[in-house]
Design a protein around this motif. Structure first.
Motif, mmCIF file in Angstrom:
data_model
loop_
_atom_site.group_PDB
_atom_site.id
_atom_site.type_symbol
_atom_site.label_atom_id
_atom_site.label_comp_id
_atom_site.label_asym_id
_atom_site.label_seq_id
_atom_site.Cartn_x
_atom_site.Cartn_y
_atom_site.Cartn_z
ATOM 1 N N ASP A 1 -7.132 -5.176 -10.013
ATOM 2 C CA ASP A 1 -7.351 -3.845 -9.448
ATOM 3 C C ASP A 1 -6.266 -2.924 -10.005
ATOM 4 O O ASP A 1 -5.074 -3.142 -9.769
ATOM 5 C CB ASP A 1 -7.290 -3.886 -7.917
ATOM 6 N N GLN B 1 -4.266 0.300 -9.979
ATOM 7 C CA GLN B 1 -3.885 1.398 -9.089
ATOM 8 C C GLN B 1 -3.173 2.460 -9.912
ATOM 9 O O GLN B 1 -2.214 2.148 -10.630
ATOM 10 C CB GLN B 1 -2.992 0.870 -7.969
ATOM 11 N N HIS C 1 -9.602 0.997 -6.579
ATOM 12 C CA HIS C 1 -9.595 1.210 -5.128
ATOM 13 C C HIS C 1 -10.110 -0.001 -4.364
ATOM 14 O O HIS C 1 -10.742 0.129 -3.310
ATOM 15 C CB HIS C 1 -10.423 2.443 -4.769
ATOM 16 N N THR D 1 -7.573 9.346 -1.364
ATOM 17 C CA THR D 1 -6.222 8.925 -1.746
ATOM 18 C C THR D 1 -5.421 10.086 -2.312
ATOM 19 O O THR D 1 -4.253 10.298 -1.968
ATOM 20 C CB THR D 1 -6.295 7.788 -2.771
ATOM 21 N N THR E 1 0.747 5.020 -3.523
ATOM 22 C CA THR E 1 -0.147 3.883 -3.330
ATOM 23 C C THR E 1 0.412 2.606 -3.944
ATOM 24 O O THR E 1 -0.243 1.576 -3.914
ATOM 25 C CB THR E 1 -1.526 4.177 -3.946
ATOM 26 N N SER F 1 3.584 5.025 -8.225
ATOM 27 C CA SER F 1 3.329 6.412 -7.810
ATOM 28 C C SER F 1 4.532 7.338 -7.966
ATOM 29 O O SER F 1 4.366 8.481 -8.410
ATOM 30 C CB SER F 1 2.837 6.429 -6.359
#
Length: 640
Positions: free
Chosen positions: A239, A241, A273, A295, A302, A306
């Protein structure tokens, strides 16, 4: 001349004054429909790598073999250190980095948020590239605690293994910084803020220590989130991000490179996500788009990547999800190939998009396609504001006795207007335009006062102790109802005219529309969400007071309550109930604490938009709504 005369006549038409609400409604509906069209193929396109120098997936990866045994040893060491104190754990990580051959340092930090301290120590090391000139660097991160609060054993172990592996290569034209933040958000925030600080002192406003070791300009950062214990666990997909603070996004080339390496070279599926099952249908694309909007609108971090975005450092987090047949060696080879691609860069990533909305890992919408959705909604406030401004300058004609127009008068070809008096209807020649002098001083002061009042909840909800935050929100909710009513009661009884009320609402909506239009270019999601929730402000008008006192009280109360549904405090209550997180729908303290953390420690401006822009506009709208129920305006104050 005839055309000009007709246009001037049209300007005086009462029909024209009725159009703004319908135009505003049309803009809102078109803006929503525009967003719903974005998942279609005609409004989106496939991702592609713009920077040819990156060459993603074009090299053979050698990570594996004996490195697997090194990884297992480091994972056991990380598991052992998890039972030690924080000081011993940090010393243990630094000792391992020194054995690898890196220059090491520690950075303590402490944030004070809502009466509580967030503190820890970052451990990092510098791998000087054999071909580097100390002008550029890359960052490999593995936070000790990930975003969900889990211990990132395998992520830390893999980062140590990669650091040892990278040390043996002579291909690096950039320095590599290996960072181990104490936790996922505030550790990396403290480190990257100190890295870009010119101060060499060991203190700052947030008690963040300076970094004793630095390298060149950061070209990219990759974080590993692999929270697997010492017994190992295979994963199914990665995933990716990518959301940054305040909706900032990394250059799309970095994300495309990660997807190309993982899926094309390593045959690992990529998700966004947390959507492990994505069939690329319209519904799944729309759900991905919605999660991305939520978001970005929140603006909070996150993951450890970030905090890098506000400093123009492109960063992503690779998080393992699901149960599959991929192991740590697959993730290690993905990271190796990704770093070798970044190492190929001749300059900072700049050719691809910085503003986009992802529909899946291989499809996106560019800013030129999605920006009109927020602009249309912001424009609805401007249209209503202009309509109110024009309407505020019109006054009714003086009362006079008129007789019904004869047939001969109708045939003269003179523009006529209808005048009703005492039950008689007459056509009289249109006289010169009747424009009233506008009194703008008091409306301007009212709008300014409402926005200044918004700094009170902004200050209280970000500085009070955690246990007092719910009380501050409850007080703000009560203030949101009392302040408009008190202002309406006081000012209307002292001669406030309906014209001044209209000008007040016009100024407020004009400011709201201009602010959201500007915000849409920086954080499209926040501008769209706030604009959509507050869209009802376009249709609030001063209503005449009912003749019966009880009816006046009942209608005024019901109207105020219906209007309060879209107020910021109520939206926060509903959001807290929806998210809950197992803490109970009535416990709003955790959500307020998260917002305070974002404001104090992450420089998230979402709270400012809520309390200094959206809330004042709602208060003015409530004031306009209640002013008609307080006392009827004089008949000659405005045109009905």
């Amino acid at each position: 001349m005839a055309l000009s005369t007709r246009l001037l006549t049209l300007r005086k038409s009462p029909v024209l004054l009725k159009l703004p609400p319908y135009l505003s409604l049309l803009c809102i509906l078109v803006g929503v429909v525009w967003l719903l069209l974005l998942p279609l193929n005609d409004y989106s396109r496939q991702t592609y790598v713009s920077e040819n120098a990156i060459l993603p997936g074009q090299v053979h990866t050698y990570f594996g073999g004996s490195e697997h045994n090194i990884f297992r040893a480091y994972r056991q060491e990380a598991y052992r250190l998890s039972f030690e104190s924080d000081q011993d754990r940090d010393a243990g990580l630094e000792k391992v980095l020194k054995k690898i051959g890196l220059k090491t340092a520690q950075q303590p930090y402490r944030y004070s948020v809502a009466g509580e301290d967030i503190q820890g120590t970052n451990v990092y090391g510098l791998l000087q590239g054999p071909r580097a000139d100390a002008t550029e660097a890359m960052v490999l991160m593995a936070a000790w605690k990930n975003f969900e609060g889990e211990t990132n054993w395998s992520g830390v172990a893999l980062a140590l293994t990669l650091a040892r592996y990278f040390k043996r290569w002579s291909i690096w034209s950039k320095d590599i910084l290996v960072l181990f933040p104490a936790e996922s958000i505030y550790g990396s925030e403290a480190w990257v803020s100190a890295y870009h600080s010119v101060s060499t002192e060991a203190t700052s406003l947030r008690n963040v220590s300076a970094l004793p070791i630095k390298a060149g300009a950061l070209q990219g950062a990759v974080a590993l989130d692999y929270p697997v214990g010492p017994w190992g666990h295979r994963f199914d997909k990665i995933d990716i991000q990518y959301d940054g603070i305040n909706g900032a996004l990394p250059n799309l080339d970095l994300l495309n490179t990660a997807v190309s390496v993982a899926s094309g070279q390593m045959h690992i599926g990529c998700t966004l996500h947390g959507m492990a099952k994505h069939s690329d249908s319209y519904r799944d694309r729309l759900e991905t788009l919605g999660k991305g909007l939520a978001t970005q609108a929140a603006g909070h971090a996150t993951g450890p990547h970030s905090p890098f975005m506000p400093y123009h450092v492109d960063a992503i987090t690779l998080k393992t999800v699901g149960d599959g047949w991929h192991d740590e060696m697959s993730l290690g080879r993905t990271a190796e190939s990704l770093f070798r691609s970044i190492n190929n860069l001749l300059e900072h990533l700049h050719q691809s998009f910085f503003f986009y909305i992802l529909l899946n890992a291989n499809r996106f919408v560019s800013i030129g396609n999605y920006l009109p959705a927020a602009m249309l909604i912001a424009g609805s406030f401007t249209i209503t504001a202009l309509g109110l401004w024009v309407e505020s300058g019109r006054v009714p004609p003086p009362k006079k006795d008129v007789k019904p127009a004869s047939t001969d008068e109708k045939k003269k070809g003179v523009d006529m207007e209808i005048v009703r008096e005492g039950g008689d209807v007459a056509l009289v020649p249109v006289t010169e335009e009747r424009v009233a002098e506008r009194e703008v001083s008091l409306p301007a002061l009212l709008v300014l006062g409402a926005h200044l009042a918004g700094f009170v909840p902004l200050y209280l909800l970000n500085t009070l102790a955690k246990e007092y935050l719910p009380i501050a929100l409850h007080a703000t909710t009560v203030l949101s109802l009392i302040l408009p009513y008190g202002a309406a009661k006081l000012l209307v009884q002292r001669g406030l005219t309906k014209q001044q009320v209209q000008i007040t609402q016009s100024f407020s909506l004009l400011l709201l529309g201009a602010t959201l239009s500007t915000l849409a270019t920086l954080n499209f999601s926040l501008a769209f969400v706030v604009g959509l929730i507050s869209a009802g402000l376009c249709f609030v008008r001063t209503r005449p007071r009912p003749a019966q006192p009880m009816a006046n009280i009942a209608v005024g109360t019901l109207t105020a309550l219906a209007h309060s549904v879209t107020s910021p405090p109520v939206v926060i209550y509903v959001l807290n109930w929806y998210l809950a997180k197992g803490k109970g729908w009535y416990d709003v303290s955790w959500l307020l604490y998260e917002m305070a953390q974002g404001w104090v420690a992450q420089d998230v401006y979402t709270s400012f938009v809520i309390w200094a822009i959206w809330w004042p506009a709602w208060v003015v709208s409530e004031f306009v709504l209640l002013s008609g129920f307080v006392r009827s305006f004089p008949a000659d104050s405005v045109t009905e």
